[in-house]
Every structure is written in structure tokens, then in C-alpha cells.
Design a protein around this motif. Structure first.
Motif, PDB file in Angstrom:
ATOM      1  N   ARG A  85      69.744  83.412 -67.200  1.00  0.00           N
ATOM      2  CA  ARG A  85      71.021  82.235 -67.406  1.00  0.00           C
ATOM      3  C   ARG A  85      70.040  81.690 -66.291  1.00  0.00           C
ATOM      4  NH1 ARG A  85      73.663  81.021 -71.324  1.00  0.00           N
ATOM      5  NH2 ARG A  85      74.293  80.197 -69.402  1.00  0.00           N
ATOM      6  N   SER A  86      69.193  81.613 -66.182  1.00  0.00           N
ATOM      7  CA  SER A  86      68.590  80.032 -65.449  1.00  0.00           C
ATOM      8  C   SER A  86      66.976  79.916 -66.683  1.00  0.00           C
ATOM      9  CB  SER A  86      67.728  80.201 -64.089  1.00  0.00           C
ATOM     10  OG  SER A  86      68.161  81.547 -63.347  1.00  0.00           O
ATOM     11  N   GLY A  87      67.317  77.840 -65.698  1.00  0.00           N
ATOM     12  CA  GLY A  87      66.599  77.315 -67.037  1.00  0.00           C
ATOM     13  C   GLY A  87      66.299  76.402 -66.245  1.00  0.00           C
ATOM     14  N   LEU A  88      65.092  76.633 -65.218  1.00  0.00           N
ATOM     15  CA  LEU A  88      64.877  74.996 -64.359  1.00  0.00           C
ATOM     16  C   LEU A  88      63.749  75.000 -64.450  1.00  0.00           C
ATOM     17  CD1 LEU A  88      66.094  72.989 -62.754  1.00  0.00           C
ATOM     18  CD2 LEU A  88      65.127  74.701 -60.587  1.00  0.00           C
ATOM     19  N   ALA A  89      62.415  75.690 -63.992  1.00  0.00           N
ATOM     20  CA  ALA A  89      60.789  75.798 -64.457  1.00  0.00           C
ATOM     21  C   ALA A  89      60.466  76.597 -64.682  1.00  0.00           C
ATOM     22  CB  ALA A  89      60.003  75.119 -62.579  1.00  0.00           C
ATOM     23  N   SER A  90      59.050  75.754 -65.728  1.00  0.00           N
ATOM     24  CA  SER A  90      58.240  77.377 -66.218  1.00  0.00           C
ATOM     25  C   SER A  90      57.422  76.677 -66.527  1.00  0.00           C
ATOM     26  CB  SER A  90      58.353  76.967 -67.725  1.00  0.00           C
ATOM     27  OG  SER A  90      58.970  76.260 -68.454  1.00  0.00           O
TER      28      SER A  90
ATOM     29  N   PHE B  93      63.816  75.825 -70.917  1.00  0.00           N
ATOM     30  CA  PHE B  93      63.768  75.544 -69.103  1.00  0.00           C
ATOM     31  C   PHE B  93      63.831  74.224 -69.509  1.00  0.00           C
ATOM     32  CE2 PHE B  93      62.455  80.143 -69.509  1.00  0.00           C
ATOM     33  CZ  PHE B  93      63.167  80.604 -68.337  1.00  0.00           C
ATOM     34  N   GLY B  94      64.410  73.356 -68.479  1.00  0.00           N
ATOM     35  CA  GLY B  94      64.330  72.243 -68.361  1.00  0.00           C
ATOM     36  C   GLY B  94      63.154  71.055 -68.259  1.00  0.00           C
ATOM     37  N   MET B  95      62.449  72.265 -67.712  1.00  0.00           N
ATOM     38  CA  MET B  95      60.827  71.547 -67.183  1.00  0.00           C
ATOM     39  C   MET B  95      59.469  72.389 -67.477  1.00  0.00           C
ATOM     40  SD  MET B  95      62.013  69.288 -63.384  1.00  0.00           S
ATOM     41  CE  MET B  95      62.612  71.197 -62.427  1.00  0.00           C
ATOM     42  N   VAL B  96      59.299  71.649 -68.133  1.00  0.00           N
ATOM     43  CA  VAL B  96      57.390  72.271 -68.791  1.00  0.00           C
ATOM     44  C   VAL B  96      56.493  72.426 -68.111  1.00  0.00           C
ATOM     45  CG1 VAL B  96      56.305  74.035 -70.171  1.00  0.00           C
ATOM     46  CG2 VAL B  96      59.106  73.696 -70.486  1.00  0.00           C
ATOM     47  N   ALA B  97      55.202  72.832 -67.069  1.00  0.00           N
ATOM     48  CA  ALA B  97      54.791  72.628 -66.765  1.00  0.00           C
ATOM     49  C   ALA B  97      53.730  73.153 -67.361  1.00  0.00           C
ATOM     50  CB  ALA B  97      54.223  72.533 -65.205  1.00  0.00           C
ATOM     51  N   ILE B  98      52.642  72.697 -68.269  1.00  0.00           N
ATOM     52  CA  ILE B  98      51.143  73.368 -69.168  1.00  0.00           C
ATOM     53  C   ILE B  98      50.408  72.687 -68.095  1.00  0.00           C
ATOM     54  CG2 ILE B  98      49.636  73.243 -70.383  1.00  0.00           C
ATOM     55  CD1 ILE B  98      52.572  73.711 -71.726  1.00  0.00           C
ATOM     56  N   ASN B  99      49.259  73.942 -67.401  1.00  0.00           N
ATOM     57  CA  ASN B  99      48.244  73.787 -66.861  1.00  0.00           C
ATOM     58  C   ASN B  99      48.644  73.275 -65.868  1.00  0.00           C
ATOM     59  OD1 ASN B  99      47.021  75.307 -68.880  1.00  0.00           O
ATOM     60  ND2 ASN B  99      46.622  73.479 -70.150  1.00  0.00           N
ATOM     61  N   ASP B 100      49.587  73.378 -64.790  1.00  0.00           N
ATOM     62  CA  ASP B 100      49.805  72.824 -63.261  1.00  0.00           C
ATOM     63  C   ASP B 100      50.867  73.492 -62.723  1.00  0.00           C
ATOM     64  OD1 ASP B 100      50.011  71.296 -61.173  1.00  0.00           O
ATOM     65  OD2 ASP B 100      48.760  69.482 -62.422  1.00  0.00           O
TER      66      ASP B 100
ATOM     67  N   PRO C 180      59.347  61.528 -63.285  1.00  0.00           N
ATOM     68  CA  PRO C 180      60.171  62.209 -64.280  1.00  0.00           C
ATOM     69  C   PRO C 180      61.538  62.739 -64.034  1.00  0.00           C
ATOM     70  CG  PRO C 180      58.602  63.435 -62.908  1.00  0.00           C
ATOM     71  CD  PRO C 180      58.274  62.363 -62.546  1.00  0.00           C
ATOM     72  N   PRO C 181      62.248  62.955 -64.669  1.00  0.00           N
ATOM     73  CA  PRO C 181      63.357  63.637 -64.457  1.00  0.00           C
ATOM     74  C   PRO C 181      63.223  65.415 -63.750  1.00  0.00           C
ATOM     75  CG  PRO C 181      63.504  63.298 -66.761  1.00  0.00           C
ATOM     76  CD  PRO C 181      62.176  62.980 -65.999  1.00  0.00           C
ATOM     77  N   PHE C 182      64.251  65.091 -62.886  1.00  0.00           N
ATOM     78  CA  PHE C 182      63.834  66.727 -61.940  1.00  0.00           C
ATOM     79  C   PHE C 182      65.308  67.635 -62.818  1.00  0.00           C
ATOM     80  CE2 PHE C 182      64.707  70.230 -59.315  1.00  0.00           C
ATOM     81  CZ  PHE C 182      63.267  70.266 -58.882  1.00  0.00           C
ATOM     82  N   GLY C 183      65.415  68.813 -63.600  1.00  0.00           N
ATOM     83  CA  GLY C 183      66.694  69.829 -63.427  1.00  0.00           C
ATOM     84  C   GLY C 183      66.698  70.782 -64.748  1.00  0.00           C
ATOM     85  N   GLY C 184      67.425  71.359 -64.515  1.00  0.00           N
ATOM     86  CA  GLY C 184      67.575  72.246 -65.576  1.00  0.00           C
ATOM     87  C   GLY C 184      68.497  72.533 -66.373  1.00  0.00           C
ATOM     88  N   ILE C 185      68.919  73.264 -67.035  1.00  0.00           N
ATOM     89  CA  ILE C 185      69.521  73.929 -68.628  1.00  0.00           C
ATOM     90  C   ILE C 185      70.149  74.787 -68.227  1.00  0.00           C
ATOM     91  CG2 ILE C 185      68.676  72.247 -70.210  1.00  0.00           C
ATOM     92  CD1 ILE C 185      67.393  75.081 -71.240  1.00  0.00           C
TER      93      ILE C 185
END
Length: 508
Positions: free
Chosen positions: A432-437, A456-463, A471-476
Motif C-alpha cells: 500500500r506504500s508507493g513512495l520511491a523505487s 510509485f511516485g518516484m523511480v530511480a534508474i541506476n541510482d 524534481p517533485p518529491f512524493g508518493g502515491i
């Protein structure tokens, strides 16, 4: 909240001197430009989590004090809202500059009350101060728009206006950056605020207010009230339900966020909620494993794992699982150095208090009792103090273990295997969490698919680090409502007004 990468050349002896002096410490709260006690004259102690010894005392304020602070912010809003964007930008720029001059001093206080190692305290300061600089620029770009009218001789005008007093409730894990990220944005928009910092870390908030005062922030625009856990509920109720409050901005646990959301709902108030996370860290076979593990150390062990965007579930493809675990174990052993924040070389400090340490230990113990294997760590590091827990790596974790699905908020990495991309997505999104990935792959198509499909509200590729002012910080889902940072973070504190101009035909 998370740190940025930081290289520090600060002399350690100088830091230790600052840590002893802590000359910016305040023992009073800040209301309407005055340093005040609680009306009850009660106080409570702030403890160093490395030693559990008091650093100082602050006022233990109650609902009466909270009301006084809200009233002061409401009065200040009458004038602050009418300042020009240029004026607000100038004030924020001065605040940024004065804070920058006091970088080492603020870092000393961060380490004293939050337990962070020196490098992390300096990193949080640089990250947090960057928001003041960014919002000083953004203040002059809060624009409206002219919309094409469907009617002849009429004009549609859309403007953004500040929504009023903002109740700012901040957590203990990033006590400086969470204030600058919220207060910088709301001030840029023309709002005023009342800040209620965590009872574990109120001193940094008071220092931030002190430096704002030096920068010429008008009285009443920023107010800071401090309270113990015993008074937190009563203070929170005022901050959520007082008629003069226009918005409640909170960073913290999902559990508390839901309570505040319910309180604010009675007055149909705006909320900006940045809540808990359960971040997956997904590694595909094409990833560069040495680089990926270096990023895993950043994503997991900064602030001793006490970050809402910290990697919580390491999902490793079966083809590279054993190699990844071996590299990860070796690098944890070589690079993660536990100890008090003032210790030379320490990069992983204590958990914030005994309750947090006990919670982390119980998650590990329960998993091990059900068959999980400890690759490294797995116990208290009591040679440093009662709140220290070893950097830990677990494998063999199963869904029936609490640590499989619960946010750990400690220096414990949990590695699990997956077979296919679809399976990785199913496991990652099953929360039920959806902040970072976080995703590690060299396959460009796969990177885009994961960005699209991860809930998720944020996705980091290779970092392993993804936050910055831009950037906008937050989740779903249950990880929050709204965004912080970026221009969107400023817009959270504005109302949209539509004005129709009619009768524009010549001769009317």
C-alpha cells in the motif's frame, strides 16, 4: 527524505570543538518574533541518541501555546501575503546565505540531537539549504495564465494566491531539510507557518528559526513550538483544526498521517502528506553489480537506514543473486563503519532512540526464528551504546515474516530472488506504500517499462539517490498526497482563483 552525496574537508578537531560548544542552541520556542517559554513553564530534555544523555531542554508546550502561535501566523499573513514575489525571494536568499555561513554550526547540532555522522549532517545541511536557494528563485515564477474564452467580449484570468497559515509538522530523521523544503516553498508562495518539530529533534528547528530571524524574516511568518510526546496530540489537534489554519504539511509515518488527515478533514483543510515508504531495489542480470552494490549502500545505510525513501526490499534476479549477495556482504563489512557521529570515520550512527532500536531488532529476530539467514550483522552493537544496531544483511526471507513487508527504518537489508520481470513488478507493487523505487538495468526498454509499471511516485534508474530541489518529491497510494520540491511544491501552498472579465466590447 534522503541525503545528497557529500565530500567533507572539514577538520574533525574543529567539528569536535563546535560539537562541545553548540553555541547556537536555543532553550526557548519562537512565537511572533519572540523567544518564549511554555505558558505552563514546563520543559523536557532533548537526548543525544549516541549516549542517551541530555543535550539541553526546550519548552513543553500545549494547546494554549499552539493557539498563540497560530494566531501570530494569521496576523503576519495579513501583510506577508501582500509582499511582492521579489521581496520574498530576497528574504529567502538572505536566509540561505546566513545558513550557509553557519553550515558547520548547524551540522554540529544535527549530529548532537539526531546522532548522524559528520558527513551525513553536512550532507543534510547542503541538501536542505539548497531548497532555500531554489525557492528564492522559484518565488518569482509563481505564474497564473490567461485562458482562451469561449465567449466574445470576455476574458478568463487565472491567478495563484497564498492559502494562509500552514501547520508544518516535521520528523526526526531529517530535521533541517524537512523544514527548509516545506517552509521555503510556503514562504515563496506568500504563506506563513507554525512549525512543530519532532520531540526527538527540536533543536535544529530552533536554530533554523534563529537564522531566519537574523535574515530579516518578519515576525510571525515563522513560528516554532516544541512539545513532548505527552502534549503532541493536543498540539496536533490545534494545528489541524484551528480555523486560521489553511493547510497541514506533514512528513512522518503513515499511521500518524492518517490521524492528521482525519483531523484536517473536519475543516476541509488542504493537506500535504509525505508518508512512509516500502521501496523496492530491483536488480536485473544486465546491471553492473559492483556499481549497483555501491548504490545499494547509499540507498540502504544512509542515516542508519532511517529514511522513508531508503531501499527496503532488495529484489535480485536469480541469475545474479548469489554474486550480488557476496559483493554486498563484503562491501558492508569493508565500508560501513558504526559509531557515534563524532567518531573519526564513522558513517553509520545510532538509531534515534531505544524504541526504534528495539523495533528493528525484533524484526530481525522474528525473521531469523522463522528461517531467515544472517549473512552479516544481526545484533545490537552495544560496544557503542544502547541505540546502535549492526549493519545487517538477511537472505531467505519469506512472506510470512514481518520484515518481508514492513518498513524496517533501520540498517537492515533484506534480499529476495525473482525469476522474471513480471514477477519483480508483482512483488514490488504488492504494497500500500508507493513512495520511491530503484531499478538497475542496462536494458533501455526494460528501464522504460519499469518506470511505467512501478506503482510509485518516484523511480530511480541506476541510482541509489534520487532527491534534489528541482524534481517533485512524493508518493502515491498510502505514501502521501501532494509533492514537495520543484515548482509543484510551491503550488501546494496556493489556491487557484478564476476571474471572469466581461463587458469588454467597445462602448459597453
Amino acid at each position: 527524505m534522503e541525503l545528497i552525496r557529500v565530500n567533507t574537508s572539514m577538520n574533525l578537531n574543529k567539528f569536535l570543538i563546535l560539537n562541545r560548544r553548540l553555541h547556537l542552541l536555543k532553550s526557548k520556542a519562537y512565537i511572533n518574533g519572540d523567544w518564549v517559554n511554555a505558558q505552563s513553564n514546563k520543559t523536557f530534555s532533548v537526548l543525544d541518541p549516541s549516549t542517551d544523555k541530555p543535550i539541553g531542554t526546550v519548552p513543553d508546550m500545549d494547546a494554549t501555546d499552539a493557539k498563540r502561535a497560530v494566531d501570530a501566523a494569521a496576523e503576519a499573513f495579513k501583510t506577508w501575503r501582500n509582499t511582492t514575489a521579489k521581496e520574498r525571494s530576497y528574504v529567502l536568499r538572505r536566509w540561505f546565505g546566513i545558513c550557509k555561513e553557519n553550515r558547520d554550526n548547524v551540522a554540529a547540532i544535527l549530529t548532537a540531537e539526531a546522532g548522524k555522522p559528520l558527513s551525513e549532517s553536512l550532507g543534510e545541511f547542503d541538501y536542505g539549504n539548497a531548497f532555500l536557494e531554489f525557492f528564492a528563485d522559484t518565488a518569482r515564477h509563481i505564474n497564473g495564465e490567461i485562458v482562451s474564452s469561449p465567449w466574445p467580449n470576455k476574458q478568463i484570468l487565472i491567478t495563484r494566491q497564498p492559502l494562509g497559515v500552514v501547520s508544518v509538522i516535521t520528523p526526526w530523521n531529517f530535521p533541517y531539510a524537512m523544514i527548509t523544503r516545506k517552509v521555503g516553498a510556503l514562504m515563496a508562495a506568500g504563506c506563513t507557518c507554525v512549525i512543530k518539530p519532532s520531540e526527538d529533534t527540536p533543536l535544529t528547528a530552533l536554530v533554523a528559526a534563529q537564522l531566519a530571524e537574523q535574515a530579516g524574516v518578519p515576525k510571525g511568518v515563522i513560528n516554532v513550538i516544541t512539545s513532548s510526546r505527552e502534549n503532541a496530540a493536543a498540539v496536533g489537534k490545534v494545528m489541524c483544526q484551528d480555523p486560521n489554519v489553511g493547510c497541514v504539511s506533514f512528513t512522518g509515518s503513515t499511521f500518524v498521517g492518517k490521524i492528521l488527515y482525519g483531523l484536517a478533514a473536519s475543516g476541509v483543510k488542504r493537506v500535504a502528506l509525505e508518508l512512509g515508504g516500502n521501496a523496492p531495489f530491483i536488480v536485473f542480470p544486465s546491471a553492473d553489480l559492483e556499481y549497483t552494490v555501491d548504490q545499494a549502500l547509499l540507498a540502504k545505510f544512509r542515516n542508519a537506514g532511517q529514511a522513508c525513501v531508503g531501499a527496503n526490499r532488495f529484489l535480485i534476479h536469480k541469475d545474479v543473486f548469489d554474486e550480488f549477495v557476496t559483493i554486498f556482504k563484503n562491501k558492508i563489512s569493508a565500508k560501513i563503519k558504526l559509531g557515534p557521529g563524532t567518531n573519526p570515520g564513522a558513517n553509520c550512527g545510532p538509531l534515534i532512540n531505544a524504541t526504534q532500536a528495539k523495533m528493528v531488532a525484533s524484526l530481525v529476530d522474528e525473521a531469523v526464528s522463522k528461517g531467515a539467514k544472517v549473512e552479516i550483522g544481526g545484533k545490537y552493537a552495544k560496544q557503542f551504546g544502547t541505540n546502535f544496531y549492526e549493519a545487517t544483511l538477511l537472505v531467505g526471507v519469506k512472506p510470512d515474516m514481518k520484515i518481508y513487508s514492513q518498513e524496517i527504518f533501520g540498517p537492515v537489508a533484506v534480499c529476495s530472488k525473482f525469476n522474471t520481470e513480471d514477477e519483480a513488478l508483482q512483488i514490488a507493487n504488492n504494497t500500500r506504500s508507493g513512495l520511491a523505487s530503484y531499478v538497475f538495468t542496462k536494458d533501455l526498454g526494460q528501464a522504460f517499462r519499469m518506470s511505467r509499471e512501478l506503482e510509485f511516485g518516484m523511480v530511480a534508474i541506476n541510482d541509489g539517490i534520487l532527491s534534489a530541489p528541482e524534481p517533485p518529491f512524493g508518493g502515491i497510494k498510502e505514501s502521501g498526497i501532494g509533492r514537495e520540491g520543484s515548482r509543484h511544491g510551491v503550488e501546494e501552498y496556493t489556491d487557484i482563483k478564476y476571474t471572469l472579465f466581461s463587458g469588454l466590447a467597445k462602448g459597453m
